[in-house]
Design an enzyme around this catalytic site. Structure first.
Site, PDB file in Angstrom:
ATOM      1  N   GLU A 132       0.812  -1.220   0.000  1.00 21.07           N
ATOM      2  CA  GLU A 132       0.000   0.000   0.000  1.00 21.07           C
ATOM      3  C   GLU A 132       0.845   1.270   0.000  1.00 21.07           C
ATOM      4  OE1 GLU A 132      -2.784  -0.321  -1.094  1.00 21.07           O
ATOM      5  OE2 GLU A 132      -4.311  -0.267   0.456  1.00 21.07           O
ATOM      6  N   THR A 185      -4.873  10.802  -6.157  1.00 17.95           N
ATOM      7  CA  THR A 185      -4.420   9.502  -5.675  1.00 17.95           C
ATOM      8  C   THR A 185      -4.681   9.432  -4.168  1.00 17.95           C
ATOM      9  OG1 THR A 185      -2.248  10.359  -5.167  1.00 17.95           O
ATOM     10  CG2 THR A 185      -2.560   9.437  -7.378  1.00 17.95           C
TER      11      THR A 185
END
Ligand code: HSE
Length: 313
Positions: A132, A185
């Site tokens: 992640e 993002t």
């Protein structure tokens, strides 16, 4: 399928559920990423991606969530061969439904099996969370815990990692809308967040997050919905999702138990008591609210689902 390859799938997930920023997550029974991992000669990692949004996904193993995970596990195994990772995206990147987490989760489950590492579920979550970092800039474990363990998850502690996994009441549904807006993002959506919160905001969030868990324990979807309010993260991100307030209002007017941004957005997720309301009625009401504001979107109905699994050879 070749004998030296393994395929795994992992589901879409929704993190936070309002008050539980970086703590709560739920696995959904819609959209899956599928990853096939194959041993190849040589020591490198090669990545191929296809499916919705795949053009935006880096193929460099150091910048791809599945690549980061595979590299870490390969190094742990001390094997000398390489890996070919073929990713079929079913979850659109940047939608707020755990796209990068699903790739990391499917990769960790497939590589763990392929290399006979026998890692515990918690270790799988820990490795997947490293992936992640590529998309969020932080190893937040909420989406990956749901993508691996399924159902509802609480990140009790991120260092050292500890996760509590709970089954959700049968009469829970999730109405979800994915607006067609160019979204930041996850890392950019995290950059707008305050670095510090006040004591009164902390008290508010502990009370609401605890109420979500009490709702699960009591099988009370309305109580869960009451706990979904977020006065810290959502207000800071609201400007990234035009029409958010109207969409939330529309969901509640249609009988949703609670509503929040899904993860870092821009999707919005509403909790529905399926004994009282149809999930599709709530998602349609949210879609209409986005479209009244000139934003097209996709409306979906979901239920809680299981975590990542290997596909039969
Ligand atoms: N908890 C994370 C965030 C989830 O809100 O930034 C990202 O999907």
């Amino acid at each position: 399928m070749k004998s030296n390859s393994i395929t795994a799938v992992a589901p879409a997930t929704s993190a936070n559920l309002g008050s539980g920023f970086d703590v709560f997550s739920v696995a959904l029974d819609i959209f899956f990423d599928t990853i096939n991992v194959e041993m190849i000669e040589g020591g490198g990692i090669e990545i191929r991606v296809e499916g919705p949004g795949s053009a935006s996904i880096p193929l460099d193993p150091d910048r791809n969530t599945a690549g980061i995970v595979a590299k870490a596990l390969l190094s742990l195994s001390k094997r000398r061969h390489g890996l070919l990772i073929e990713i079929k995206k079913g979850i659109r990147p940047g939608s707020g439904l755990g796209s990068s987490a699903a790739s990391a989760a499917a990769a960790v489950v497939a590589v763990n099996k392929l290399l006979n590492l026998n890692l515990s579920k918690l270790d799988l979550v820990r490795f997947a969370a490293q992936g992640e970092i590529a998309s969020a800039g932080a190893a937040h474990a909420d989406n990956v815990s749901a993508a691996i363990l399924g159902q509802f998850n609480i990140i009790r502690c991120s260092n050292p990692l500890d996760v509590v996994n709970l089954s959700l009441p049968k009469n829970i549904g999730f109405a979800i809308v994915i607006p067609e807006i160019t979204h930041k993002t996850t890392s950019q959506a995290r950059s707008v967040l305050p670095e510090k919160v006040s004591l009164s905001d902390l008290v508010y969030h502990v009370g609401h997050a605890a109420t979500i868990v009490a709702g699960i324990a009591l099988g009370d979807v309305s109580l869960m919905g009451k706990g979904m309010s977020d006065i810290v993260v959502e207000p800071a991100r609201a400007h990234l999702i035009p029409g958010l307030a109207a969409v939330k209002k529309s969901a509640m007017n249609c009988g949703a138990a609670g509503v929040s941004i899904s993860g870092a957005g821009p999707s919005v997720i509403a909790l529905v008591n399926t004994n009282e309301r149809r999930i599709s009625d709530v998602s349609r009401a949210m879609k209409e609210a986005f479209e009244d504001g000139g934003i097209k979107c996709e409306a979906l109905s979901a239920k809680p689902g299981p975590g990542a699994r290997l596909l039969e050879q």
